[in-house]
Every structure is written in structure tokens, then in C-alpha cells.
Design a protein around this motif. Structure first.
Motif, PDB file in Angstrom:
ATOM      1  N   LEU A 144       0.503  -1.387   0.196  1.00 17.10           N
ATOM      2  CA  LEU A 144      -0.011   0.597   0.437  1.00 17.10           C
ATOM      3  C   LEU A 144       0.519   1.369   0.264  1.00 17.10           C
ATOM      4  O   LEU A 144       0.610   2.149  -0.301  1.00 17.10           O
ATOM      5  CB  LEU A 144      -0.682  -0.278   1.019  1.00 17.10           C
ATOM      6  CG  LEU A 144      -2.520  -1.360   1.310  1.00 17.10           C
ATOM      7  CD1 LEU A 144      -3.082  -0.994   2.202  1.00 17.10           C
ATOM      8  CD2 LEU A 144      -3.320  -0.258  -0.025  1.00 17.10           C
ATOM      9  N   LYS A 176       0.874   3.176  -2.959  1.00 17.77           N
ATOM     10  CA  LYS A 176      -0.567   3.936  -3.546  1.00 17.77           C
ATOM     11  C   LYS A 176      -0.195   5.148  -2.862  1.00 17.77           C
ATOM     12  O   LYS A 176      -1.350   6.426  -3.341  1.00 17.77           O
ATOM     13  CB  LYS A 176      -1.896   3.127  -3.087  1.00 17.77           C
ATOM     14  CG  LYS A 176      -1.694   1.976  -3.927  1.00 17.77           C
ATOM     15  CD  LYS A 176      -2.778   1.423  -3.748  1.00 17.77           C
ATOM     16  CE  LYS A 176      -3.165  -0.125  -4.354  1.00 17.77           C
ATOM     17  NZ  LYS A 176      -4.107  -0.679  -4.234  1.00 17.77           N
ATOM     18  N   THR A 184      -5.653   2.083   7.581  1.00 20.82           N
ATOM     19  CA  THR A 184      -4.341   0.940   6.943  1.00 20.82           C
ATOM     20  C   THR A 184      -4.302  -0.137   6.513  1.00 20.82           C
ATOM     21  O   THR A 184      -4.489  -1.403   6.291  1.00 20.82           O
ATOM     22  CB  THR A 184      -3.011   1.530   7.051  1.00 20.82           C
ATOM     23  OG1 THR A 184      -2.667   3.230   6.844  1.00 20.82           O
ATOM     24  CG2 THR A 184      -1.993   0.502   5.944  1.00 20.82           C
ATOM     25  N   ASP A 238      -7.843  -1.469   4.424  1.00 20.55           N
ATOM     26  CA  ASP A 238      -7.260  -1.366   3.445  1.00 20.55           C
ATOM     27  C   ASP A 238      -6.742  -2.244   2.844  1.00 20.55           C
ATOM     28  O   ASP A 238      -7.131  -3.311   1.688  1.00 20.55           O
ATOM     29  CB  ASP A 238      -6.816  -0.265   3.028  1.00 20.55           C
ATOM     30  CG  ASP A 238      -6.598   0.193   1.389  1.00 20.55           C
ATOM     31  OD1 ASP A 238      -7.246  -0.078   0.965  1.00 20.55           O
ATOM     32  OD2 ASP A 238      -6.547   1.317   1.522  1.00 20.55           O
ATOM     33  N   ALA A 239      -5.551  -2.528   3.522  1.00 21.26           N
ATOM     34  CA  ALA A 239      -5.131  -4.021   2.892  1.00 21.26           C
ATOM     35  C   ALA A 239      -5.895  -5.440   3.119  1.00 21.26           C
ATOM     36  O   ALA A 239      -5.716  -6.554   2.710  1.00 21.26           O
ATOM     37  CB  ALA A 239      -3.916  -3.947   4.403  1.00 21.26           C
TER      38      ALA A 239
END
Length: 329
Positions: A183, A186, A240, A243-244
Motif C-alpha cells: 500500500l 499508493k 491502513t 484497506d490491506a
């Protein structure tokens, strides 16, 4: 407590509309009395009528509460012989027809209807036919789905957000850390893995000890809203991680509304209708004369019930201006 699915009404403009601007009055007239409209599906011998009763809130006449019933045959045994008995289980439907509001709340009650879509379909079909026949425009009732983008919902619900609930990870720790590392490229504005290892240690210890599989975050002061905060190291690491994992996060508001959202995901909606918890006993008070304990339902009881109903509908407002609806037609 019952759950109410959130729908909204949509008027469909037609070239022949000569009194389009009076559409809300037309809809209200269909619920003026119980017999003002008949809900049914099918024709001839296949025609099935769904009985209903209406109650208009005295303190907000634009809000109509409806008991919507379904005749169901139940197999029974009489004198040792198979037979059928009639049952008429009902669910509540609340229509908010106040100025510029288009909200419809349908109770999830499987005893009456297998899902809320069936109720919406029956109502849409009959109302659409009647309005087109009388006024040359159409009508439909559509579901409101949970949005996908967490930050967008969080900002919309800024003053009402109370809790955020994260799921515990199912995959192995090493795999999660690889996804977190990926990530970085990004450049998310909330990316932070500074305490990821320690956070995962806690979550895996929680899971191993067989504690409840959710991790809830809420403000220290219950009267304070959970404002969007991408500066907190703690919150950034949680976001985070979510999202992962590509798992939804639940945002819970102070009126009991739950929004199940993904983080920075634009793949459409989760196909889950927004729903709200509500005590259906308040709705019963509008139609009955006695409470469950046998005492009379007084005028003050009904006023309290109406106040609660207004609060529910205010929490799920679907608002449309005339200009927006004209443009969308």
C-alpha cells in the motif's frame, strides 16, 4: 426492537404531465383513508389483495404509518384431518411525504414477507398505475444501499458518528504485512504502519483467546462525535489495516444507523440496504387502544410514539429539491 430497511420514492416524469408540481399532494391523497387505494398483484383468479390500515401523524401530517398485511395459508390439523388456516401477519411501512422528502421505511418481518423488496414491489406497482392513470406520470420505490467509500460516508455523518467497528483479520500476519507494504506505493493520505506489528499482535491475541471478533473505536466522551481524523497514528494504522484486508468497516451513528463501507473502493455498492433499529411498540400504539399490559393507551402515549417516529424518519431523510427531480426526470 425491529429493523427497518430504508427506501425512497422516485417520481417518473412523462411528456404528458400537466400537474407534475403537485405530485406530493397526489401521493398523499392515495393514503388519505384505508380505502383510498387497494394494493394487489395479479389479475382475475390470480389477483391477491394485500390489506392495509393507515395512520397520519397529528404532529407531522406528511408522515403516514401503515400496517401492511399478507394473507398466508398455514397447514393445520382439524379432527385428525389436514386442513388450512388463514393468517394475516403484517409489517409496518412508514412513508415520509413531507415537503421535498421521499423516504420510505419498511419493516423487516419475515413472518409477513420474506423480504422488504416484496413490499416495495407491491406498493410501487399499484401506486405507479394509479398515478399514471390519474396524472400521467410514474412512480417507484427504490432501496438505499450502504455506500462504499468510508471517508465520504464519515464526512456525511460527521455530526452523528459515534463508533467505528473493524473486523479481526483471518489471514496470517506475514501476508497482512506484505499487503500493508504494497500500500505504500499508493500514497494514501491515511497510510501509516508505524504501530502495525504491535496492533496485529493485540488483534491476534484477542482472536486466539476467542474474544468477540470485532474491534470497536469510539470517542472518550460519548457526547462527542467521532470526527474524521487522518492525523491520529492510531486511527491511521487501523484504516491502513482495513484497506490491506479489503474488509468493510462499520460506521455506527448515535441514532443506531449502521453504514458498512469499504475504504477507497469504487467498485459499486455492497448490495446491502441501509437499515435502522426501531421499537415497533411505538407503532402499535398508533393503531391500538390498549398496551400489552392491558392499560389504556393515552393521548400522551401517542404523542410520545409520534415523536419517536419523527426521530426515526429524520435520521433516514431522503431529500430532493424540485430542481434536482426535474433535471433527473
Amino acid at each position: 426492537m425491529s429493523r427497518f430497511a430504508q427506501y425512497y420514492a422516485k417520481y417518473k416524469h412523462d411528456a404528458g404531465c400537466y400537474d407534475w408540481e403537485q405530485r406530493q399532494q397526489h401521493l398523499g391523497a392515495l393514503f388519505d383513508k384505508d380505502e383510498s387505494i387497494e394494493f394487489y398483484l395479479g389479475e382475475g383468479t390470480d389477483r391477491k389483495v394485500y390489506k392495509h390500515k393507515v395512520y397520519h401523524l397529528k404532529s407531522a401530517p406528511g408522515i403516514t404509518v401503515m400496517r401492511f398485511a399478507n394473507d398466508i395459508d398455514i397447514p393445520v390439523e382439524r379432527d385428525f384431518e389436514p386442513a388450512m388456516a388463514k393468517d394475516e401477519p403484517s409489517c409496518f411501512v412508514i412513508i415520509d411525504n413531507r415537503d421535498h422528502l421521499r423516504t420510505v421505511a419498511i419493516q423487516k418481518r419475515k413472518k409477513a414477507f420474506s423480504n422488504t423488496h416484496k413490499v416495495a414491489k407491491i406498493m410501487s406497482f399499484v401506486i405507479d398505475q394509479q398515478l399514471f392513470k390519474d396524472h400521467c406520470y410514474g412512480f417507484e420505490i427504490l432501496p438505499d444501499y450502504y455506500p462504499v467509500d468510508l471517508f465520504k460516508v464519515w464526512e456525511q455523518q460527521q455530526a452523528h458518528a459515534q463508533q467505528m467497528r473493524f473486523g479481526t483479520p483471518e489471514m496470517e500476519k506475514d501476508e497482512i504485512l506484505r499487503k500493508v507494504e504494497a500500500l505504500k506505493a499508493k500514497n494514501r493520505d491515511y497510510f501509516d504502519d508505524s504501530i502495525m506489528g504491535a496492533l496485529l499482535d493485540v488483534l491476534y491475541a484477542q482472536k486466539q483467546a476467542k474474544y468477540k471478533g470485532h474491534y470497536t473505536v469510539m470517542p472518550e466522551d460519548k457526547k462527542t462525535a467521532l470526527y474524521v481524523d487522518k492525523s491520529s497514528v492510531y486511527m491511521r494504522n487501523l484504516l491502513t489495516l482495513a484497506d490491506a484486508l479489503d474488509e468493510p468497516v462499520e460506521l455506527i451513528t448515535n441514532d443506531g444507523g449502521t453504514f458498512r463501507c469499504f475504504i477507497d473502493n469504487d467498485e459499486g455498492n455492497t448490495d446491502k440496504i441501509v437499515s435502522h433499529e426501531f421499537n415497533e411498540n411505538f407503532l402499535d400504539m398508533l393503531f391500538k387502544t390498549k398496551k400489552k399490559d392491558g392499560s389504556n393507551i393515552e393521548h400522551e402515549d401517542r404523542l410520545k410514539a409520534e415523536e419517536e417516529v419523527i426521530g426515526l424518519m429524520n435520521s433516514m431523510k431522503h431529500e430532493v429539491t424540485d430542481e434536482e427531480e426535474d433535471q433527473a426526470a
